[in-house]
Design an enzyme around this catalytic site. Structure first.
Site, PDB file in Angstrom:
ATOM      1  N   ASN A  54      -3.022   8.617   3.297  1.00  0.00           N
ATOM      2  CA  ASN A  54      -2.321   7.949   2.203  1.00  0.00           C
ATOM      3  C   ASN A  54      -3.187   7.879   0.936  1.00  0.00           C
ATOM      4  O   ASN A  54      -3.471   6.804   0.404  1.00  0.00           O
ATOM      5  CB  ASN A  54      -1.874   6.553   2.640  1.00  0.00           C
ATOM      6  CG  ASN A  54      -0.587   6.140   1.977  1.00  0.00           C
ATOM      7  OD1 ASN A  54      -0.100   6.808   1.072  1.00  0.00           O
ATOM      8  ND2 ASN A  54      -0.035   5.036   2.416  1.00  0.00           N
ATOM      9  N   HIS A  86       3.507  -3.879   2.320  1.00  0.00           N
ATOM     10  CA  HIS A  86       4.294  -3.387   3.439  1.00  0.00           C
ATOM     11  C   HIS A  86       5.336  -4.387   3.923  1.00  0.00           C
ATOM     12  O   HIS A  86       6.239  -4.021   4.656  1.00  0.00           O
ATOM     13  CB  HIS A  86       3.380  -2.989   4.597  1.00  0.00           C
ATOM     14  CG  HIS A  86       2.742  -1.660   4.413  1.00  0.00           C
ATOM     15  ND1 HIS A  86       1.583  -1.489   3.708  1.00  0.00           N
ATOM     16  CD2 HIS A  86       3.113  -0.432   4.832  1.00  0.00           C
ATOM     17  CE1 HIS A  86       1.267  -0.216   3.705  1.00  0.00           C
ATOM     18  NE2 HIS A  86       2.174   0.457   4.379  1.00  0.00           N
TER      19      HIS A  86
END
Length: 109
Positions: A54, A86
């Site tokens: 990521n 998240h």
């Protein structure tokens, strides 16, 4: 990996991934690469795996969070912001808190 491979392929097909020519004159198509697939798979430690995973989000967290907080809170703030991003699920907080600890231990070793 499927989502990232598909996204990288779409960006490259649209021309967004073209980075230029290397020293040998070959084309480089890694301008929007988000995962260094080989680097993650053969990582010898936790930090190496985190560095290749990521990449765009890691760069954003470094610029917007890590570099702006006091030195003793840098990792905690970065991983905390990632968990917050998240969503409010306990698994993410457990994962990112343990990741901060693993990263700090790897740095000390």
């Amino acid at each position: 990996y499927f989502a990232w491979v598909l996204t990288d392929a779409g960006c490259n097909a649209a021309g967004f991934g073209f980075k230029g020519l290397n020293k040998k004159g070959g084309q480089q198509w890694d301008a929007v690469l988000n995962v260094e697939y080989f680097g993650v798979e053969v990582a010898t430690n936790f930090r190496s795996a985190m560095t290749g995973w990521n990449i765009a989000t890691s760069n954003w967290l470094r610029r917007c969070v890590y570099e702006r907080v006091p030195s003793n809170w840098k990792q905690t703030a970065s991983f905390g912001m990632s968990a917050l991003w998240h969503g409010f699920y306990p698994g993410y907080y457990l994962t990112f808190c343990s990741s901060a600890i693993f990263n700090e231990v790897a740095r000390l070793l």
